[in-house]
Design an enzyme around this catalytic site. Sequence first.
Site, PDB file in Angstrom:
ATOM      1  N   CYS A 224      41.080  49.594  30.504  1.00 24.67           N
ATOM      2  CA  CYS A 224      41.216  48.317  29.797  1.00 24.67           C
ATOM      3  C   CYS A 224      40.054  48.114  28.819  1.00 24.67           C
ATOM      4  O   CYS A 224      38.906  48.355  29.158  1.00 24.67           O
ATOM      5  CB  CYS A 224      41.249  47.176  30.816  1.00 24.67           C
ATOM      6  SG  CYS A 224      41.499  45.566  30.045  1.00 24.67           S
TER       7      CYS A 224
ATOM      8  N   CYS B 178      35.240  42.541  31.350  1.00 25.32           N
ATOM      9  CA  CYS B 178      35.071  41.696  32.542  1.00 25.32           C
ATOM     10  C   CYS B 178      34.149  42.404  33.536  1.00 25.32           C
ATOM     11  O   CYS B 178      34.484  43.496  34.039  1.00 25.32           O
ATOM     12  CB  CYS B 178      36.431  41.420  33.183  1.00 25.32           C
ATOM     13  SG  CYS B 178      37.680  40.929  31.974  1.00 25.32           S
TER      14      CYS B 178
ATOM     15  N   CYS C 260      35.283  43.950  37.011  1.00 28.11           N
ATOM     16  CA  CYS C 260      36.559  44.658  37.139  1.00 28.11           C
ATOM     17  C   CYS C 260      36.453  46.186  37.171  1.00 28.11           C
ATOM     18  O   CYS C 260      35.800  46.803  36.323  1.00 28.11           O
ATOM     19  CB  CYS C 260      37.490  44.245  36.003  1.00 28.11           C
ATOM     20  SG  CYS C 260      39.172  44.862  36.237  1.00 28.11           S
TER      21      CYS C 260
ATOM     22  N   CYS D 239      54.598  40.641  42.288  1.00 21.11           N
ATOM     23  CA  CYS D 239      53.660  40.415  41.180  1.00 21.11           C
ATOM     24  C   CYS D 239      53.241  41.753  40.575  1.00 21.11           C
ATOM     25  O   CYS D 239      52.767  42.635  41.288  1.00 21.11           O
ATOM     26  CB  CYS D 239      52.401  39.717  41.673  1.00 21.11           C
ATOM     27  SG  CYS D 239      52.741  38.202  42.546  1.00 21.11           S
TER      28      CYS D 239
ATOM     29  N   ARG E  41      46.014  29.942  46.685  1.00 19.90           N
ATOM     30  CA  ARG E  41      46.160  31.309  47.190  1.00 19.90           C
ATOM     31  C   ARG E  41      44.822  31.927  47.553  1.00 19.90           C
ATOM     32  O   ARG E  41      43.913  32.017  46.721  1.00 19.90           O
ATOM     33  CB  ARG E  41      46.833  32.183  46.135  1.00 19.90           C
ATOM     34  CG  ARG E  41      47.171  33.581  46.619  1.00 19.90           C
ATOM     35  CD  ARG E  41      47.616  34.448  45.464  1.00 19.90           C
ATOM     36  NE  ARG E  41      48.731  33.856  44.742  1.00 19.90           N
ATOM     37  CZ  ARG E  41      50.013  34.086  45.033  1.00 19.90           C
ATOM     38  NH1 ARG E  41      50.329  34.908  45.989  1.00 19.90           N
ATOM     39  NH2 ARG E  41      50.958  33.503  44.328  1.00 19.90           N
TER      40      ARG E  41
HETATM   41  N1  SAM Z   1      44.319  42.283  32.693  1.00 16.70           N
HETATM   42  C1  SAM Z   1      44.925  41.073  33.052  1.00 16.70           C
HETATM   43  C2  SAM Z   1      43.966  39.905  32.986  1.00 16.70           C
HETATM   44  O1  SAM Z   1      42.784  40.100  33.219  1.00 16.70           O
HETATM   45  O2  SAM Z   1      44.427  38.811  32.742  1.00 16.70           O
HETATM   46  C3  SAM Z   1      45.588  41.107  34.406  1.00 16.70           C
HETATM   47  C4  SAM Z   1      44.984  41.873  35.560  1.00 16.70           C
HETATM   48  S1  SAM Z   1      43.413  41.273  36.161  1.00 16.70           S
HETATM   49  C5  SAM Z   1      42.872  42.577  37.201  1.00 16.70           C
HETATM   50  C6  SAM Z   1      43.859  39.931  37.232  1.00 16.70           C
HETATM   51  C7  SAM Z   1      42.753  39.140  37.878  1.00 16.70           C
HETATM   52  O3  SAM Z   1      42.220  39.856  38.984  1.00 16.70           O
HETATM   53  C8  SAM Z   1      41.534  38.810  37.061  1.00 16.70           C
HETATM   54  O4  SAM Z   1      41.737  37.710  36.221  1.00 16.70           O
HETATM   55  C9  SAM Z   1      40.506  38.488  38.121  1.00 16.70           C
HETATM   56  O5  SAM Z   1      40.507  37.096  38.393  1.00 16.70           O
HETATM   57  C10 SAM Z   1      40.999  39.275  39.344  1.00 16.70           C
HETATM   58  N2  SAM Z   1      40.050  40.345  39.704  1.00 16.70           N
HETATM   59  C11 SAM Z   1      39.847  41.500  39.036  1.00 16.70           C
HETATM   60  N3  SAM Z   1      38.892  42.248  39.631  1.00 16.70           N
HETATM   61  C12 SAM Z   1      38.466  41.558  40.703  1.00 16.70           C
HETATM   62  C13 SAM Z   1      37.485  41.800  41.703  1.00 16.70           C
HETATM   63  N4  SAM Z   1      36.739  42.895  41.713  1.00 16.70           N
HETATM   64  N5  SAM Z   1      37.310  40.879  42.668  1.00 16.70           N
HETATM   65  C14 SAM Z   1      38.067  39.735  42.674  1.00 16.70           C
HETATM   66  N6  SAM Z   1      39.001  39.457  41.754  1.00 16.70           N
HETATM   67  C15 SAM Z   1      39.207  40.340  40.773  1.00 16.70           C
HETATM   68 FE1  SF4 Z   2      41.044  44.231  31.852  1.00 13.74          FE
HETATM   69 FE2  SF4 Z   2      40.165  43.928  34.342  1.00 13.74          FE
HETATM   70 FE3  SF4 Z   2      39.483  42.161  32.499  1.00 13.74          FE
HETATM   71 FE4  SF4 Z   2      42.061  42.260  33.340  1.00 13.74          FE
HETATM   72  S1  SF4 Z   2      40.263  41.692  34.537  1.00 13.74           S
HETATM   73  S2  SF4 Z   2      41.315  42.100  31.222  1.00 13.74           S
HETATM   74  S3  SF4 Z   2      42.221  44.473  33.739  1.00 13.74           S
HETATM   75  S4  SF4 Z   2      38.914  44.354  32.523  1.00 13.74           S
END
Ligand code: SAM
Ligand code: SF4
Length: 339
Positions: free
Chosen positions: A49, A53, A56, A93, A256
């Site tokens: 991606c 973030c 992530c 989902c 949730r």
């Molecule tokens: N890429 C899209 C986005 O960010 O909107 C969708 C997938 S993203 C992985 C979905 C959500 O997962 C993120 O907004 C975040 O809140 C949550 N998330 C991702 N990594 C995480 C982590 N290590 N621990 C807890 N929540 C996480």
């Molecule tokens: Fe990409 Fe992870 Fe951020 Fe979603 S949360 S936009 S998958 S980097």
Amino acid sequence: MIWDGPAARAIFDLPFMDLLYRAQTVHRRHFDPNRVQMSRLLSIKTGGCPEDCTYCSQSARYDSGLSASKLMEVERVIAEAKRARDAGATRYCMGAAWRSPKPRDMPQIVAMIEGVKALGLETCMTLGMLDGDQARTLKKAGLDYYNHNIDTSEAHYSNVITTRSFADRLDTLAHVRDSGIKVCSGGILGLGEGSQDRIDMLVTLANLPQPPESVPINMLIPVEGTPLEDAAPIDPIEFVRVVATARIMMPESHVRLSAGRTGMSDEMQALCFFAGANSIFVGDTLLTKENPDEDQDMRLFARLGLSPMVAHEHAREPDPDEARRAMVLAADPAIPVLR
Ligand code: SAM
Ligand code: SF4
Ligand code: DTB
């Protein structure tokens, strides 16, 4: 009902027993307290991606050891969804590691929604930012829910993500709402935010033109290789306070208990359910990280006398005065109990 910061803070700061009692009282007005909604997650496009973030595993900017994959074949998604349905799931989902979907991906996404819906499952997707046309296309395909988290407060946002803004997130949420898709939006606790950021995040969610139908509260799963790998864990009592405050401020939403349950004791999860959490992800993998396996969850449910919510079960009759009552009482800490 508009929530103001001080009213939300007053609720959050209540003595823990008063806070929990109020949250459970509000919860019982709207939901069966012994039922929990269950959703299953599938990563339809993993890793690589472009966003940054800092929490992530799927950001291409950090080396979390994850290998990136292409968008999954429609047939495979439908086969996985069928397995989940046969194992009792009611909502499916699907998540993609995208900043936003590309035009060339939309036909495949539409086919996934149509196929999963044809199995009799509720559908949910999380694909990053959407414009109005994309949201309408997904709605037309039959999408029930769109997950798009605001993650944290507006003030803390740029400490966590720099490749998009808090306002971008709100824009997508507006497109989703306007298209008629139900909204799932929440955040993560443990991103180095303070308690005021947690409260501000809830105020933003509760004050959306309509609060999200579903509010995921994730506990950070620290991922090796990401900037937040060594983030200080959140105090479990503080976590429960956020859940309880979310329940009081958004009485008709599903709250949730999302990522991070493998790092929670059964007792902490029980407190979260008591505080008003009534939805979880089931299955041993979230998108890329671990989740309790189903046997473990079934044992926990049996210990707590909880049972799964059936599909399309909703909040009880809406009570327009609920939030107002909670706010009035919050302004008067001398009144410990909601009547
Ligand atoms: N890429 C899209 C986005 O960010 O909107 C969708 C997938 S993203 C992985 C979905 C959500 O997962 C993120 O907004 C975040 O809140 C949550 N998330 C991702 N990594 C995480 C982590 N290590 N621990 C807890 N929540 C996480
Ligand atoms: Fe990409 Fe992870 Fe951020 Fe979603 S949360 S936009 S998958 S980097
Ligand atoms: C949400 O708030 N939590 C889910 C779902 N929405 C898509 C995702 C959690 C991801 C946890 C980290 C991982 O599995 O990579």
